[in-house]
Motif scaffolding. Structure first.
Motif, short mmCIF file in Angstrom:
data_model
loop_
_atom_site.label_atom_id
_atom_site.label_comp_id
_atom_site.label_asym_id
_atom_site.label_seq_id
_atom_site.Cartn_x
_atom_site.Cartn_y
_atom_site.Cartn_z
N ASP A 248 12.52 13.32 26.01
CA ASP A 248 13.72 12.98 25.25
C ASP A 248 14.55 11.94 26.00
O ASP A 248 14.48 11.83 27.23
CB ASP A 248 14.57 14.22 24.98
CG ASP A 248 13.94 15.14 23.95
OD1 ASP A 248 13.06 14.69 23.20
OD2 ASP A 248 14.34 16.33 23.90
N THR A 249 15.38 11.22 25.25
CA THR A 249 16.28 10.25 25.89
C THR A 249 17.30 10.96 26.78
O THR A 249 17.74 10.39 27.78
CB THR A 249 17.02 9.42 24.83
OG1 THR A 249 17.83 10.29 24.01
CG2 THR A 249 16.05 8.67 23.94
N THR A 250 17.68 12.19 26.41
CA THR A 250 18.66 12.93 27.22
C THR A 250 18.10 13.18 28.62
O THR A 250 18.82 13.04 29.62
CB THR A 250 19.00 14.27 26.55
OG1 THR A 250 17.78 14.96 26.22
CG2 THR A 250 19.80 14.05 25.28
N THR B 274 24.90 11.80 24.79
CA THR B 274 25.69 11.92 23.56
C THR B 274 24.95 11.33 22.37
O THR B 274 24.86 11.96 21.30
CB THR B 274 27.05 11.22 23.72
OG1 THR B 274 27.77 11.81 24.80
CG2 THR B 274 27.87 11.34 22.44
N LEU B 275 24.38 10.13 22.54
CA LEU B 275 23.65 9.49 21.45
C LEU B 275 22.36 10.25 21.12
O LEU B 275 21.99 10.37 19.94
CB LEU B 275 23.32 8.04 21.82
CG LEU B 275 24.52 7.10 21.98
CD1 LEU B 275 24.06 5.73 22.45
CD2 LEU B 275 25.28 6.98 20.66
N GLY B 276 21.70 10.76 22.14
CA GLY B 276 20.47 11.50 21.90
C GLY B 276 20.70 12.76 21.10
O GLY B 276 19.92 13.11 20.21
N VAL B 277 21.79 13.46 21.40
CA VAL B 277 22.10 14.71 20.71
C VAL B 277 22.61 14.43 19.29
O VAL B 277 22.16 15.06 18.32
CB VAL B 277 23.14 15.52 21.50
CG1 VAL B 277 23.63 16.72 20.69
CG2 VAL B 277 22.55 15.97 22.83
N LEU B 278 23.54 13.49 19.15
CA LEU B 278 24.18 13.25 17.86
C LEU B 278 23.30 12.48 16.89
O LEU B 278 23.30 12.74 15.68
CB LEU B 278 25.50 12.50 18.06
CG LEU B 278 26.59 13.24 18.84
CD1 LEU B 278 27.84 12.39 18.94
CD2 LEU B 278 26.91 14.58 18.19
N ILE B 279 22.55 11.50 17.37
CA ILE B 279 21.78 10.63 16.47
C ILE B 279 20.31 11.05 16.36
O ILE B 279 19.75 11.10 15.26
CB ILE B 279 21.87 9.16 16.95
CG1 ILE B 279 23.32 8.69 16.87
CG2 ILE B 279 20.97 8.25 16.10
CD1 ILE B 279 23.54 7.26 17.32
N LEU C 86 20.59 19.96 23.54
CA LEU C 86 21.43 19.87 24.74
C LEU C 86 21.37 21.23 25.44
O LEU C 86 22.24 22.08 25.27
CB LEU C 86 22.87 19.52 24.37
CG LEU C 86 23.85 19.36 25.54
CD1 LEU C 86 23.40 18.22 26.46
CD2 LEU C 86 25.26 19.09 25.02
N HIS C 87 20.30 21.46 26.21
CA HIS C 87 20.15 22.74 26.88
C HIS C 87 20.90 22.73 28.21
O HIS C 87 21.32 21.69 28.71
CB HIS C 87 18.67 23.09 27.08
CG HIS C 87 17.90 22.05 27.83
ND1 HIS C 87 17.88 21.97 29.20
CD2 HIS C 87 17.10 21.04 27.39
CE1 HIS C 87 17.10 20.98 29.58
NE2 HIS C 87 16.62 20.39 28.51
#
Length: 297
Positions: A87-89, A254-259, A264-265
């Motif tokens: 993931d990006t996060t 933020t962008l990875g979670v919202l978009i 978000l563990h």
């Protein structure tokens, strides 16, 4: 505009680059993304290079080409490959390990003596990476691959070596020229790879849903991002410019979670906090020195 505002803009640009790359992987192979990204980035930097006096009096050697290849040609391609399996996060937090590897290479390759705060920084950073990797293995939105996570760490290794080699050997080369050659070499090398693995990649730009993200990634995140980073370094100092390492991961997460709807563990939150703490310890001596200098001591 004050350096802090420019820093916020740079963090937004560089932190969002993971989002654009992740989306473009549905259309392009990694070398094609980097190839087209660098074309548009060069369009931003070329006018500045052409206006510089004595711009053609300096010719790069093979060592220089190798050093700047570690700034984009190699890591950007591997970064796109890494995002195929994480993931990006996660990648945003792992990307913050770049200064840690810079310290490691400074000590073991360039034989610089570390201070206690840097060793503490390395220990905290190592714990952060372990926590992130262990907790991400079962909490990724699209699957998690340790191999792709290791590719992301190799990206930061390239960034670290690039900063050290350029800082030691080419600090007299103007920053805009460094950025120009970094993207030019990357465009050439990845252009060759793109012609081999995806010869019709450039035709995909006829689709506006593809052209828009690649324009943002190339012109803004790459070309404009370089310009802003060099402006901050000149006007706010390298310590201020380094703050982008602290801030960009928050934008990426933020962008990875919202978009993208990525989870978000707790490992991401703990890992990011520890990474920020690690970077604070790494720069503790520099921060103290600047405070003493500001007081005239």
């Amino acid at each position: 505009m004050k350096p802090v505002l420019m820093l916020l803009l740079l963090s937004l640009l560089w932190g969002s680059s993971f989002l654009w790359i992740k989306g473009l992987l549905d259309v392009f192979d990694p070398p094609s993304i980097v190839f087209i990204r660098c074309i548009f980035g060069l369009l931003i930097l070329l006018p500045l290079v052409l206006r510089m006096p004595g711009k053609f009096n300096w010719r790069p050697g093979w060592k220089f080409v190798g050093a700047v290849s570690l700034g984009a040609a190699i890591p950007w391609t591997i970064l796109a490959m890494a995002l195929q399996g994480i993931d990006t996060t996660v990648s945003g937090v792992l990307n913050a390990t770049t200064p840690l590897f810079a310290v490691v290479f400074s000590v073991f390759v360039f034989k610089m003596k570390p201070v206690w705060s840097q060793m503490m920084s390395l220990g905290i950073g190592f714990v952060a990476v372990v926590i992130l990797l262990v907790t991400s293995s079962g909490s990724s939105s699209g699957g998690f691959s340790f191999g792709h996570a290791l590719l992301m760490l190799f990206v930061t290794v390239c960034y670290a070596m690039n900063s050290l080699l350029v800082g030691r050997n080419y600090k007299d080369v103007p920053s805009v020229v460094l950025g120009f050659w970094t993207m030019l070499v990357s465009m050439i090398l990845n252009g060759v790879l793109s012609l081999i693995v995806q010869p019709g990649a450039i035709l995909e730009l006829a689709d506006m849903s593809v052209l828009g993200p690649i324009l943002v990634l190339g012109c803004l995140c790459s070309g404009l991002g370089y310009m802003i980073f060099y402006w901050i370094t000149s006007n706010g100092g390298p310590l201020v410019a380094l703050m982008v390492t602290f801030m960009a991961p928050f934008v990426t997460i933020t962008l990875g979670v919202l978009i993208l709807g990525e989870p978000l563990h707790w490992g991401i939150g703990v890992g990011l906090c520890l990474m920020v703490l690690s970077l604070v310890f790494m720069n503790l001596e520099t921060i103290k020195a600047r405070r003493l200098a500001g007081r005239g001591i």
